[in-house]
Design a protein around this motif. Structure first.
Motif, PDB file in Angstrom:
ATOM      1  N   SER A 215     -14.300  34.892  42.595  1.00  0.00           N
ATOM      2  CA  SER A 215     -14.322  34.347  43.957  1.00  0.00           C
ATOM      3  C   SER A 215     -12.938  33.962  44.458  1.00  0.00           C
ATOM      4  CB  SER A 215     -15.234  33.122  44.006  1.00  0.00           C
ATOM      5  OG  SER A 215     -14.688  32.078  43.226  1.00  0.00           O
ATOM      6  N   GLY A 216     -11.939  34.002  43.586  1.00  0.00           N
ATOM      7  CA  GLY A 216     -10.588  33.655  43.996  1.00  0.00           C
ATOM      8  C   GLY A 216     -10.203  32.224  43.715  1.00  0.00           C
ATOM      9  N   TYR A 217     -11.103  31.468  43.094  1.00  0.00           N
ATOM     10  CA  TYR A 217     -10.771  30.088  42.725  1.00  0.00           C
ATOM     11  C   TYR A 217     -10.037  30.128  41.385  1.00  0.00           C
ATOM     12  CZ  TYR A 217     -11.632  25.395  40.767  1.00  0.00           C
ATOM     13  OH  TYR A 217     -11.492  24.167  40.153  1.00  0.00           O
ATOM     14  N   ASP A 218      -8.774  29.771  41.412  1.00  0.00           N
ATOM     15  CA  ASP A 218      -7.956  29.805  40.199  1.00  0.00           C
ATOM     16  C   ASP A 218      -8.245  28.549  39.376  1.00  0.00           C
ATOM     17  OD1 ASP A 218      -6.087  30.380  38.281  1.00  0.00           O
ATOM     18  OD2 ASP A 218      -4.346  29.808  39.485  1.00  0.00           O
ATOM     19  N   ALA A 219      -9.422  28.588  38.716  1.00  0.00           N
ATOM     20  CA  ALA A 219      -9.881  27.397  37.993  1.00  0.00           C
ATOM     21  C   ALA A 219      -9.034  27.150  36.753  1.00  0.00           C
ATOM     22  CB  ALA A 219     -11.343  27.572  37.589  1.00  0.00           C
ATOM     23  N   ARG A 220      -8.608  25.923  36.591  1.00  0.00           N
ATOM     24  CA  ARG A 220      -7.933  25.505  35.365  1.00  0.00           C
ATOM     25  C   ARG A 220      -8.924  24.651  34.581  1.00  0.00           C
ATOM     26  NH1 ARG A 220      -3.974  21.978  36.697  1.00  0.00           N
ATOM     27  NH2 ARG A 220      -4.586  21.821  38.883  1.00  0.00           N
ATOM     28  N   PRO A 221      -9.614  25.250  33.598  1.00  0.00           N
ATOM     29  CA  PRO A 221     -10.668  24.514  32.883  1.00  0.00           C
ATOM     30  C   PRO A 221     -10.118  23.418  31.987  1.00  0.00           C
ATOM     31  CG  PRO A 221     -10.318  26.668  31.898  1.00  0.00           C
ATOM     32  CD  PRO A 221      -9.460  26.617  33.119  1.00  0.00           C
ATOM     33  N   ASN A 222      -9.751  22.342  32.618  1.00  0.00           N
ATOM     34  CA  ASN A 222      -9.207  21.204  31.872  1.00  0.00           C
ATOM     35  C   ASN A 222      -9.346  19.975  32.772  1.00  0.00           C
ATOM     36  OD1 ASN A 222      -7.705  19.919  29.737  1.00  0.00           O
ATOM     37  ND2 ASN A 222      -5.972  19.867  31.138  1.00  0.00           N
ATOM     38  N   PRO A 223      -9.821  18.837  32.324  1.00  0.00           N
ATOM     39  CA  PRO A 223     -10.174  18.564  30.930  1.00  0.00           C
ATOM     40  C   PRO A 223     -11.602  18.984  30.601  1.00  0.00           C
ATOM     41  CG  PRO A 223     -10.412  16.594  32.224  1.00  0.00           C
ATOM     42  CD  PRO A 223      -9.904  17.649  33.169  1.00  0.00           C
ATOM     43  N   LEU A 224     -11.948  18.977  29.318  1.00  0.00           N
ATOM     44  CA  LEU A 224     -13.293  19.298  28.866  1.00  0.00           C
ATOM     45  C   LEU A 224     -14.163  18.049  28.862  1.00  0.00           C
ATOM     46  CD1 LEU A 224     -12.583  21.695  25.861  1.00  0.00           C
ATOM     47  CD2 LEU A 224     -13.329  22.324  28.159  1.00  0.00           C
ATOM     48  N   ALA A 225     -15.439  18.255  29.180  1.00  0.00           N
ATOM     49  CA  ALA A 225     -16.418  17.164  29.110  1.00  0.00           C
ATOM     50  C   ALA A 225     -17.272  17.373  27.866  1.00  0.00           C
ATOM     51  CB  ALA A 225     -17.292  17.151  30.357  1.00  0.00           C
ATOM     52  N   PRO A 226     -17.711  16.308  27.209  1.00  0.00           N
ATOM     53  CA  PRO A 226     -18.492  16.476  25.970  1.00  0.00           C
ATOM     54  C   PRO A 226     -19.854  17.121  26.198  1.00  0.00           C
ATOM     55  CG  PRO A 226     -18.449  14.169  26.660  1.00  0.00           C
ATOM     56  CD  PRO A 226     -17.466  14.895  27.523  1.00  0.00           C
ATOM     57  N   GLN A 227     -20.454  16.902  27.362  1.00  0.00           N
ATOM     58  CA  GLN A 227     -21.758  17.471  27.683  1.00  0.00           C
ATOM     59  C   GLN A 227     -21.750  17.927  29.135  1.00  0.00           C
ATOM     60  OE1 GLN A 227     -24.225  18.002  25.644  1.00  0.00           O
ATOM     61  NE2 GLN A 227     -23.681  16.757  23.854  1.00  0.00           N
ATOM     62  N   LEU A 228     -22.722  18.773  29.485  1.00  0.00           N
ATOM     63  CA  LEU A 228     -22.809  19.280  30.851  1.00  0.00           C
ATOM     64  C   LEU A 228     -22.986  18.158  31.860  1.00  0.00           C
ATOM     65  CD1 LEU A 228     -22.981  21.568  32.875  1.00  0.00           C
ATOM     66  CD2 LEU A 228     -25.357  21.920  32.220  1.00  0.00           C
ATOM     67  N   ASN A 229     -23.899  17.219  31.569  1.00  0.00           N
ATOM     68  CA  ASN A 229     -24.138  16.153  32.541  1.00  0.00           C
ATOM     69  C   ASN A 229     -22.969  15.165  32.618  1.00  0.00           C
ATOM     70  OD1 ASN A 229     -24.964  15.530  29.890  1.00  0.00           O
ATOM     71  ND2 ASN A 229     -26.147  13.776  30.598  1.00  0.00           N
ATOM     72  N   ALA A 230     -22.105  15.146  31.573  1.00  0.00           N
ATOM     73  CA  ALA A 230     -20.945  14.245  31.594  1.00  0.00           C
ATOM     74  C   ALA A 230     -19.882  14.706  32.574  1.00  0.00           C
ATOM     75  CB  ALA A 230     -20.348  14.136  30.191  1.00  0.00           C
ATOM     76  N   THR A 231     -19.937  15.968  33.010  1.00  0.00           N
ATOM     77  CA  THR A 231     -18.938  16.458  33.967  1.00  0.00           C
ATOM     78  C   THR A 231     -19.024  15.692  35.287  1.00  0.00           C
ATOM     79  OG1 THR A 231     -20.455  18.181  34.777  1.00  0.00           O
ATOM     80  CG2 THR A 231     -18.990  18.772  32.952  1.00  0.00           C
ATOM     81  N   ILE A 232     -20.231  15.245  35.649  1.00  0.00           N
ATOM     82  CA  ILE A 232     -20.400  14.526  36.918  1.00  0.00           C
ATOM     83  C   ILE A 232     -19.670  13.189  36.869  1.00  0.00           C
ATOM     84  CG2 ILE A 232     -22.106  13.504  38.492  1.00  0.00           C
ATOM     85  CD1 ILE A 232     -24.088  15.635  37.462  1.00  0.00           C
ATOM     86  N   SER A 233     -19.788  12.489  35.762  1.00  0.00           N
ATOM     87  CA  SER A 233     -19.077  11.208  35.614  1.00  0.00           C
ATOM     88  C   SER A 233     -17.569  11.409  35.670  1.00  0.00           C
ATOM     89  CB  SER A 233     -19.471  10.547  34.287  1.00  0.00           C
ATOM     90  OG  SER A 233     -20.851  10.273  34.253  1.00  0.00           O
ATOM     91  N   MET A 234     -17.110  12.516  35.125  1.00  0.00           N
ATOM     92  CA  MET A 234     -15.662  12.782  35.128  1.00  0.00           C
ATOM     93  C   MET A 234     -15.168  13.128  36.532  1.00  0.00           C
ATOM     94  SD  MET A 234     -15.144  14.722  31.465  1.00  0.00           S
ATOM     95  CE  MET A 234     -13.346  14.733  31.637  1.00  0.00           C
ATOM     96  N   VAL A 235     -16.023  13.779  37.327  1.00  0.00           N
ATOM     97  CA  VAL A 235     -15.669  14.007  38.735  1.00  0.00           C
ATOM     98  C   VAL A 235     -15.577  12.667  39.459  1.00  0.00           C
ATOM     99  CG1 VAL A 235     -16.427  15.004  40.933  1.00  0.00           C
ATOM    100  CG2 VAL A 235     -16.667  16.315  38.818  1.00  0.00           C
ATOM    101  N   ALA A 236     -16.536  11.796  39.215  1.00  0.00           N
ATOM    102  CA  ALA A 236     -16.537  10.475  39.848  1.00  0.00           C
ATOM    103  C   ALA A 236     -15.279   9.693  39.480  1.00  0.00           C
ATOM    104  CB  ALA A 236     -17.783   9.694  39.434  1.00  0.00           C
ATOM    105  N   ALA A 237     -14.761   9.935  38.278  1.00  0.00           N
ATOM    106  CA  ALA A 237     -13.551   9.228  37.831  1.00  0.00           C
ATOM    107  C   ALA A 237     -12.277   9.863  38.341  1.00  0.00           C
ATOM    108  CB  ALA A 237     -13.530   9.172  36.301  1.00  0.00           C
ATOM    109  N   GLY A 238     -12.400  11.001  39.047  1.00  0.00           N
ATOM    110  CA  GLY A 238     -11.229  11.613  39.657  1.00  0.00           C
ATOM    111  C   GLY A 238     -10.498  12.631  38.813  1.00  0.00           C
ATOM    112  N   PHE A 239     -11.167  13.169  37.781  1.00  0.00           N
ATOM    113  CA  PHE A 239     -10.497  14.135  36.907  1.00  0.00           C
ATOM    114  C   PHE A 239     -10.481  15.549  37.472  1.00  0.00           C
ATOM    115  CE2 PHE A 239     -11.495  10.786  33.844  1.00  0.00           C
ATOM    116  CZ  PHE A 239     -10.284  10.689  33.169  1.00  0.00           C
ATOM    117  N   GLY A 240     -11.308  15.848  38.468  1.00  0.00           N
ATOM    118  CA  GLY A 240     -11.350  17.192  39.015  1.00  0.00           C
ATOM    119  C   GLY A 240     -12.681  17.456  39.684  1.00  0.00           C
ATOM    120  N   ILE A 241     -13.093  18.736  39.699  1.00  0.00           N
ATOM    121  CA  ILE A 241     -14.363  19.137  40.291  1.00  0.00           C
ATOM    122  C   ILE A 241     -15.184  19.843  39.215  1.00  0.00           C
ATOM    123  CG2 ILE A 241     -13.284  19.392  42.553  1.00  0.00           C
ATOM    124  CD1 ILE A 241     -13.446  22.421  42.152  1.00  0.00           C
ATOM    125  N   THR A 242     -16.462  20.094  39.505  1.00  0.00           N
ATOM    126  CA  THR A 242     -17.291  20.780  38.513  1.00  0.00           C
ATOM    127  C   THR A 242     -18.434  21.510  39.191  1.00  0.00           C
ATOM    128  OG1 THR A 242     -18.367  20.520  36.370  1.00  0.00           O
ATOM    129  CG2 THR A 242     -18.952  18.912  38.053  1.00  0.00           C
TER     130      THR A 242
END
Length: 300
Positions: A215-242
């Motif tokens: 799609s043209g989104y130059d995703a930089r997969p970092n940082p990693l989240a321990p679980q799929l649902n934990a990615t939402i908390s990391m977005v809330a903390a300002g680490f990126g998007i998911t």
């Protein structure tokens, strides 16, 4: 000693009359009298005193009655329990879940329906990544598993696709695009993509990365989240998007927003798997319930 002798003896002892006991047993009186005589001969002592209008137990008969009654109760209980287990009405069902699969409403509905129909079967939940669930299933350490596709399944596994659901884009509430209900991945720049480790769910991980790239989104997969649902908390903390399956949008937070993804859309599937040629009644009942649910969903 044959168990039927005890049943005949207890029936006569309770009725205190051969004819009434025979009626209760659904047999005629002469064969019952003969069976009691054989029983007395086997034991070596009379169990009843024959009276003009019935019978009464001898002292030996009274001593035997309590034990005989208890033995019959235990026997009937054991038979009932065995039949119940054979019908899948009692026992336990070990259920595996991949991360996020438990959030899907179809999975929750199926488990609720099963527990309602089989209240004496104890569900034993276990959450693991799909590869581990497959190994546990093959080793008979779990009975059935709900997981998220895509993933590799072996030939000795059967399954059904329960639902298809779109992926949602999750942004920080402060993001410049947070006010748009639908966002194409091409509109994103180089924001860090929060994603779970690849070994957690390789198929879904690769699908997300590939779609972002195409799609043209130059995703930089970092940082990693321990679980799929934990990615939402990391977005809330300002680490990126998911990106998460739609069912995870039930996780609410003032610091994130959920968005439909424009072309190309990403979809994932929820599936349930079990061993081929499964004979356990507890598991077969669950499989029947699943297929019945899917049939009703398709016709509805």
């Amino acid at each position: 000693m044959e168990l039927r002798y005890l049943r005949y003896f207890v029936a006569v002892a309770q009725a205190r009359h051969f004819t009434r006991a025979a009626e209760n047993l659904g047999m005629s009186q002469p064969p019952l009298s003969q069976q009691i005589k054989k029983f007395e001969q086997e034991i070596g002592t009379p169990l009843f005193k024959r009276l003009t209008r019935g019978v009464e137990m001898t002292e030996a008969g009274q001593a035997l009655y309590e034990d005989a009654f208890r033995i019959l109760q235990l026997t009937d209980s054991a038979i009932a329990r065995t039949r119940s287990i054979a019908r899948g009405e009692k026992g336990s069902l070990s259920v595996g879940f991949s991360p996020s699969a438990m959030f899907h409403p179809t999975v929750l509905t199926l488990l609720h329906n099963y527990c309602q129909q089989h209240p004496n079967v104890q569900p034993l939940p276990k959450e693991e990544k799909p590869a581990t669930l497959l190994a546990l299933l093959q080793k008979r350490n779990i009975d059935i598993a709900f997981l998220r596709l895509p993933c590799d399944l072996s030939d000795d596994i059967n399954g059904e696709i329960l639902a298809e659901e779109p992926m949602k884009l999750v942004l920080p509430a402060s993001h410049a695009l947070s006010g748009k209900p639908q966002i194409s991945l091409s509109e994103l720049r180089q924001e860090p993509l929060i994603i779970f480790p690849r070994d957690l769910c390789p198929g879904l991980h690769d699908m997300i990365i590939r779609t972002c790239y195409l799609s043209g989104y130059d995703a930089r997969p970092n940082p990693l989240a321990p679980q799929l649902n934990a990615t939402i908390s990391m977005v809330a903390a300002g680490f990126g998007i998911t990106l998460v399956p739609q069912s995870l949008a039930c996780i609410t937070s003032e610091n994130v927003t959920y968005h439909d993804i424009g072309m190309p859309e990403i979809h994932t599937h929820i599936a349930v798997i079990w061993r081929k040629h499964e004979r356990s009644a507890v598991i077969v009942n669950m499989i029947h319930l699943i297929r019945q649910y899917l049939s009703q969903s398709q016709t509805g």
